[in-house]
Scaffold this motif. Sequence first.
Motif: not given
Length: 470
Positions: A139-142, A157-160, A165-171, A225-228
């Motif tokens: 899991l590369d957090l660069a 935003l988790l580009p690597a 990918a992009i992680l959405k935390l529901f509030r 989710t996968e990043l566009v």
Amino acid sequence: MSRRRIDLTDQLGPFVPAPAPDDAQLALLRAWMPARRWFPVKSGTTTITPWRSFGLADGSDAIVHLLRVEGPEATVTVQVPVVRRPSVTHAVGQEVPPSWIGTLGDGTDLLDACDDPTFWRAWLTLAQWGEADAPPASLDLAGARMLTVEQSNTSILLPAVAGGAILKLFRTVAPGANPDVDVPRALVQVGWDGVPAPLAWLELAGEDEGDVPAGAEPIDLGVLTELVPDASDGFQLACAYATGGLSFAEDAAELGRTVAGMHVALRQALPAAGQTVGLAWLRSELRRRARAAAASASVIAGRLPAIERLYGLLEAPGEASLLELQHIHGDLHLGQVLRAGDGTWRVLDFEGEPMRPLEERQRPDLPVRDVAGMLRSFDYAAAVGEATSPTWATDARDAFLAGYTEAYPTPDDAFTQTLRDALELDKALYEVVYEAGNRPDWLGIPLGAVDRLLAHGKPPAPDGDEPVPG
Ligand SMILES: Nc1ncnc2c1ncn2[C@@H]1O[C@H](COP(=O)(O)OP(=O)(O)O)[C@@H](O)[C@H]1O
Ligand SMILES: O=P(O)(O)O[C@H]1O[C@H](CO)[C@@H](O[C@H]2O[C@H](CO)[C@@H](O)[C@H](O)[C@H]2O)[C@H](O)[C@H]1O
């Protein structure tokens, strides 16, 4: 759609028990939360109380608090993950980072863990990865960072990670499947490529509470989710076109085709089994929503009689005729679509209108509601982008509708037009309430649309009837 469930009946699953926030932390949270863009209650007094708190079973030190927020109209549950870190002194005049909740008596800072790499790693490690059993080996957090864009949730935003990918935390969270997890999954499963694929999600076991029956449904906490790649936000793009005097028609036509494709795919992915509504029901539902909007935004109240009259125009040749329902997006606007580098569009955020109850948002609805939402958005882009051409918004509207009907043929008759106007008005009323609570400077945009729609749909005034504003 069904999910492979982890057995969470007697355990916390990926979580460990953790203490509720103490008085000092609660005081900081109560001061910090209401000023966040994602805070769900926009006006009136709120009471914030701890409900459930848990840590993550990977040994990291973040604690996820679920707090009950009781507002004037409803009580909702809000997710706030926190971490404590040695205090950092910020120079006078320097802005504190968005994750700073406050400094505790022992000198440590209480921070929003959405901006904390240990929390990201724990989340990614403990989440359920699609149909696979485990996260990727590395899991590369660069390059990872919390977004600070205007949004109802909080995204990282988790580009690597997993190729981007992009992680959405529901509030705002609630028992039951969040449509932002299951709807895109269902669409991907039927082969529709207009939505980025969900890769992983994290759910918390339900808990008996009061009269809620045993085994209350799990709560979705977030989705990866996968990043566009090379994506442009649809609203920013449209505003830039409007400012630059560039026509948005070509992009709008392609967007119309994409939204039509989404409606076709939703029918296949989540069949609504022939559900229909009658016009009488629709009229009364629209009036109910208008009255609720007027109760929240006083500026609507004086317009209510005219609004009710416009909804009264909603009559089909056969009054008994039924309108077919299906699953829809529910809160479609330019800020929910991304234009990928190749000019194709992707649709995001299937949570529905965040100000409505989850149960209402999951119901099948009229696809024209999505169309109306997007039409409203061209009006916003023209206003915010200060379009130099007076036909910028109408050109985009016409092109969008042409693209939509090309891919999803709908009748082009007076009733279709009246129904679309009615749903545009419904959306504009929602936006008036939304802007009054979030961006009062923008209130004039939807209010102008309300008045335009009322003037346009003006019925012949019966003798002695008061005139329609506008
Ligand atoms: N898959 C994705 N790829 C690239 N950017 C994305 C993706 N999903 C969301 N974004 C960006 O993240 C931000 C928030 O997304 P959104 O899902 O609309 O959040 P919210 O539901 O909180 O309003 C937007 O700026 C959007 O452009
Ligand atoms: O994206 P969200 O799910 O948070 O949706 C809410 O916020 C939107 C604004 O961020 C709001 O959309 C309104 O403003 C947009 C421009 O910022 C415009 O494009 C939309 O047409 C307009 O409705 C949305 O209504 C609200 O639910």
